[in-house]
Design a protein around this motif. Sequence first.
Motif, mmCIF file in Angstrom:
data_model
loop_
_atom_site.group_PDB
_atom_site.id
_atom_site.type_symbol
_atom_site.label_atom_id
_atom_site.label_comp_id
_atom_site.label_asym_id
_atom_site.label_seq_id
_atom_site.Cartn_x
_atom_site.Cartn_y
_atom_site.Cartn_z
ATOM 1 N N VAL A 18 -2.293 14.311 -12.564
ATOM 2 C CA VAL A 18 -2.916 12.999 -12.649
ATOM 3 C C VAL A 18 -2.611 12.174 -11.403
ATOM 4 N N SER A 19 -1.331 12.200 -10.957
ATOM 5 C CA SER A 19 -0.949 11.384 -9.818
ATOM 6 C C SER A 19 -1.593 11.849 -8.523
ATOM 7 N N CYS A 20 -1.965 13.135 -8.465
ATOM 8 C CA CYS A 20 -2.578 13.654 -7.250
ATOM 9 C C CYS A 20 -4.101 13.563 -7.271
ATOM 10 N N SER A 21 -4.667 13.083 -8.402
ATOM 11 C CA SER A 21 -6.121 13.040 -8.507
ATOM 12 C C SER A 21 -6.725 12.091 -7.483
ATOM 13 N N ARG A 22 -5.976 11.021 -7.142
ATOM 14 C CA ARG A 22 -6.468 10.083 -6.138
ATOM 15 C C ARG A 22 -5.304 9.302 -5.562
ATOM 16 N N ARG A 23 -5.138 9.325 -4.272
ATOM 17 C CA ARG A 23 -4.078 8.577 -3.624
ATOM 18 C C ARG A 23 -4.415 7.088 -3.640
ATOM 19 N N PRO A 24 -3.396 6.205 -3.742
ATOM 20 C CA PRO A 24 -3.658 4.762 -3.801
ATOM 21 C C PRO A 24 -4.469 4.241 -2.632
ATOM 22 N N SER A 25 -4.275 4.815 -1.446
ATOM 23 C CA SER A 25 -4.972 4.305 -0.270
ATOM 24 C C SER A 25 -6.175 5.151 0.118
ATOM 25 N N GLU A 26 -6.553 6.086 -0.736
ATOM 26 C CA GLU A 26 -7.692 6.951 -0.426
ATOM 27 C C GLU A 26 -8.978 6.136 -0.429
ATOM 28 N N PRO A 27 -9.826 6.270 0.592
ATOM 29 C CA PRO A 27 -11.068 5.492 0.643
ATOM 30 C C PRO A 27 -11.935 5.717 -0.591
ATOM 31 N N ILE A 28 -12.591 4.655 -1.033
ATOM 32 C CA ILE A 28 -13.435 4.716 -2.225
ATOM 33 C C ILE A 28 -14.842 5.097 -1.824
ATOM 34 N N GLY A 29 -15.366 6.145 -2.458
ATOM 35 C CA GLY A 29 -16.740 6.552 -2.204
ATOM 36 C C GLY A 29 -17.717 5.817 -3.106
ATOM 37 N N ARG A 30 -17.369 5.775 -4.403
ATOM 38 C CA ARG A 30 -18.163 5.053 -5.388
ATOM 39 C C ARG A 30 -17.234 4.324 -6.337
ATOM 40 N N LEU A 31 -17.657 3.150 -6.810
ATOM 41 C CA LEU A 31 -16.817 2.379 -7.709
ATOM 42 C C LEU A 31 -16.534 3.139 -8.990
ATOM 43 N N SER A 32 -17.488 3.951 -9.444
ATOM 44 C CA SER A 32 -17.299 4.709 -10.677
ATOM 45 C C SER A 32 -16.179 5.729 -10.556
ATOM 46 N N ASP A 33 -15.723 6.007 -9.324
ATOM 47 C CA ASP A 33 -14.608 6.926 -9.138
ATOM 48 C C ASP A 33 -13.294 6.318 -9.609
ATOM 49 N N VAL A 34 -13.194 4.992 -9.601
ATOM 50 C CA VAL A 34 -11.918 4.345 -9.906
ATOM 51 C C VAL A 34 -12.006 3.280 -10.995
ATOM 52 N N LEU A 35 -13.206 2.821 -11.327
ATOM 53 C CA LEU A 35 -13.357 1.754 -12.310
ATOM 54 C C LEU A 35 -14.231 2.202 -13.475
ATOM 55 N N SER A 36 -14.044 1.553 -14.604
ATOM 56 C CA SER A 36 -14.860 1.862 -15.781
ATOM 57 C C SER A 36 -16.315 1.500 -15.516
ATOM 58 N N PRO A 37 -17.242 2.227 -16.126
ATOM 59 C CA PRO A 37 -18.668 1.925 -15.932
ATOM 60 C C PRO A 37 -19.004 0.520 -16.416
ATOM 61 N N VAL A 38 -20.065 -0.036 -15.873
ATOM 62 C CA VAL A 38 -20.532 -1.355 -16.276
ATOM 63 C C VAL A 38 -22.046 -1.290 -16.383
ATOM 64 N N ALA A 39 -22.621 -2.071 -17.297
ATOM 65 C CA ALA A 39 -24.066 -2.077 -17.477
ATOM 66 C C ALA A 39 -24.752 -2.573 -16.207
ATOM 67 N N PRO A 40 -25.963 -2.090 -15.933
ATOM 68 C CA PRO A 40 -26.674 -2.498 -14.708
ATOM 69 C C PRO A 40 -26.871 -4.002 -14.580
ATOM 70 N N ASN A 41 -26.928 -4.710 -15.711
ATOM 71 C CA ASN A 41 -27.164 -6.157 -15.652
ATOM 72 C C ASN A 41 -25.879 -6.974 -15.703
ATOM 73 N N GLU A 42 -24.729 -6.322 -15.549
ATOM 74 C CA GLU A 42 -23.448 -7.012 -15.595
ATOM 75 C C GLU A 42 -22.662 -6.783 -14.303
ATOM 76 N N LEU A 43 -21.685 -7.646 -14.082
ATOM 77 C CA LEU A 43 -20.753 -7.495 -12.959
ATOM 78 C C LEU A 43 -19.339 -7.369 -13.509
ATOM 79 N N ARG A 44 -18.528 -6.555 -12.864
ATOM 80 C CA ARG A 44 -17.124 -6.469 -13.234
ATOM 81 C C ARG A 44 -16.414 -7.768 -12.840
ATOM 82 N N SER A 45 -15.356 -8.107 -13.550
ATOM 83 C CA SER A 45 -14.565 -9.276 -13.195
ATOM 84 C C SER A 45 -13.648 -8.935 -12.034
ATOM 85 N N PRO A 46 -13.245 -9.918 -11.227
ATOM 86 C CA PRO A 46 -12.292 -9.633 -10.149
ATOM 87 C C PRO A 46 -11.010 -8.981 -10.651
#
Length: 220
Positions: A18-46
């Motif tokens: 689990v800890s090797c699945s993604r390094r903390p400073s690894e560049p983000i390709g897509r938000l869905s790689d690190v954050l929960s999905p969100v509906a197309p008409n919504e925005l995630r909170s800061p």
Amino acid sequence: MRPSLLLGTSVVVLVAAVSCSRRPSEPIGRLSDVLSPVAPNELRSPEAFAVIADPSERSKALFLEASRVLLHPRCANCHPDGDSPYQGAGADWKPHYPPVTRGPQDKGVVGMECTSCHQDRNVELARVPGAPNWHLAPREMAWVGRTPRAVCEQMKDKSRNGGKTLAQIVEHNAHDELVGWGWRPGAGREPAPGTQERFGAIVAAWVETGAECPSEEARP
């Protein structure tokens, strides 16, 4: 091997995987790689971005979230790459009808100014959108066809953002009435994701974390 040792070994292996699945400073390709999905008409909170430990990567991710609004047709239609705005909700970029051109001050030409049709509010019966100070964004602020990184760099460049500071960019996005029209487009038009308040908070959080720009390949 004793069962307890076997179990302990399995847990260590699982944690390591689990800890090797993604390094903390690894560049983000897509938000869905690190954050929960969100509906197309919504925005995630800061606050949802707190799971990204590295402030620089968090800043880049926040801009990717903001780009879901910036590159949405409700906003990008009036940030064209030419002399005429676009219309419609899809990404096929339909030219404005009737045909119009930006003119010398981005407000149309004599006899066909933007405000000849677009008033300071939506005219629902005629299905004509409107908001205060209706006009095209200057050519150097074109967003259509741009990547989130290109838009990010443009927004930070005073020679291409109307001379605004980062604080003024936050204020503009959070409170400007023409920007706010994107969430109140009327006539059955698809609004931009989320709310202007949430969008303004995301832009503010992006600035507070260093106003970093995502990689050229990164997408929301």
